[in-house]
Design a protein around this motif. Structure first.
Motif, PDB file in Angstrom:
ATOM      1  N   PHE A   1       0.843  -1.179   0.000  1.00  0.00           N
ATOM      2  CA  PHE A   1       0.000   0.000   0.000  1.00  0.00           C
ATOM      3  C   PHE A   1       0.885   1.239   0.000  1.00  0.00           C
ATOM      4  O   PHE A   1       1.773   1.370   0.842  1.00  0.00           O
ATOM      5  CB  PHE A   1      -0.893   0.041   1.250  1.00  0.00           C
ATOM      6  N   LEU A   2       0.659   2.131  -0.963  1.00  0.00           N
ATOM      7  CA  LEU A   2       1.306   3.437  -0.976  1.00  0.00           C
ATOM      8  C   LEU A   2       0.239   4.428  -0.542  1.00  0.00           C
ATOM      9  O   LEU A   2      -0.715   4.670  -1.267  1.00  0.00           O
ATOM     10  CB  LEU A   2       1.826   3.787  -2.375  1.00  0.00           C
ATOM     11  N   ALA A   3       0.390   4.967   0.639  1.00  0.00           N
ATOM     12  CA  ALA A   3      -0.644   5.838   1.174  1.00  0.00           C
ATOM     13  C   ALA A   3      -0.045   7.175   1.580  1.00  0.00           C
ATOM     14  O   ALA A   3       1.116   7.263   1.956  1.00  0.00           O
ATOM     15  CB  ALA A   3      -1.309   5.179   2.377  1.00  0.00           C
ATOM     16  N   GLY A   4      -0.825   8.187   1.478  1.00  0.00           N
ATOM     17  CA  GLY A   4      -0.399   9.508   1.886  1.00  0.00           C
ATOM     18  C   GLY A   4      -1.413  10.529   1.435  1.00  0.00           C
ATOM     19  O   GLY A   4      -2.397  10.209   0.773  1.00  0.00           O
ATOM     20  N   THR A   5      -1.166  11.764   1.772  1.00  0.00           N
ATOM     21  CA  THR A   5      -2.101  12.816   1.400  1.00  0.00           C
ATOM     22  C   THR A   5      -1.705  13.471   0.086  1.00  0.00           C
ATOM     23  O   THR A   5      -2.485  14.203  -0.494  1.00  0.00           O
ATOM     24  CB  THR A   5      -2.157  13.895   2.498  1.00  0.00           C
ATOM     25  N   GLY A   6      -0.511  13.209  -0.405  1.00  0.00           N
ATOM     26  CA  GLY A   6      -0.055  13.792  -1.660  1.00  0.00           C
ATOM     27  C   GLY A   6      -0.152  12.802  -2.795  1.00  0.00           C
ATOM     28  O   GLY A   6      -0.979  11.899  -2.798  1.00  0.00           O
ATOM     29  N   SER A   7       0.716  12.955  -3.773  1.00  0.00           N
ATOM     30  CA  SER A   7       0.719  12.055  -4.911  1.00  0.00           C
ATOM     31  C   SER A   7       2.002  11.240  -4.922  1.00  0.00           C
ATOM     32  O   SER A   7       2.963  11.574  -4.244  1.00  0.00           O
ATOM     33  CB  SER A   7       0.590  12.850  -6.216  1.00  0.00           C
ATOM     34  N   SER A   8       2.007  10.169  -5.688  1.00  0.00           N
ATOM     35  CA  SER A   8       3.188   9.329  -5.856  1.00  0.00           C
ATOM     36  C   SER A   8       3.723   9.535  -7.260  1.00  0.00           C
ATOM     37  O   SER A   8       2.964   9.593  -8.218  1.00  0.00           O
ATOM     38  CB  SER A   8       2.846   7.855  -5.649  1.00  0.00           C
ATOM     39  N   THR A   9       5.026   9.632  -7.380  1.00  0.00           N
ATOM     40  CA  THR A   9       5.665   9.830  -8.671  1.00  0.00           C
ATOM     41  C   THR A   9       6.632   8.690  -8.923  1.00  0.00           C
ATOM     42  O   THR A   9       7.356   8.279  -8.020  1.00  0.00           O
ATOM     43  CB  THR A   9       6.439  11.166  -8.685  1.00  0.00           C
TER      44      THR A   9
END
Length: 79
Positions: A38-46
């Motif tokens: 799981f890649l979680a966070g409030t921003g985006s993933s690049t």
């Protein structure tokens, strides 16, 4: 967790559970995970490289109840 100075297979980071690798980062930056990552966070993933499944025609992007809202793409699209 493996806390030794020399990691097997020259991984830069390796997390183990009951002696089994669950997550690893290789010397080239390749990330591998066992099970679900799981890649979680409030921003985006690049990503600076391709995001690919480990085998052809075996995995889905999204799922029942967790569909992608929008897809932005350029170039040739194959469906």
């Amino acid at each position: 967790m493996n806390t030794t100075n020399t990691l097997p297979n020259a991984d830069l980071l390796r997390l183990l559970s009951n002696g089994t690798t669950q997550f690893a980062v290789g010397p080239t930056g390749l990330i591998s995970a066992s099970g679900t990552l799981f890649l979680a966070g409030t921003g985006s993933s690049t990503f600076a490289g391709p995001l690919r499944p480990n085998a052809n025609n075996t995995l889905d992007l999204g799922g029942f109840g967790s569909a992608w809202r929008s897809l932005y793409a350029s170039g040739t699209l194959i469906a």
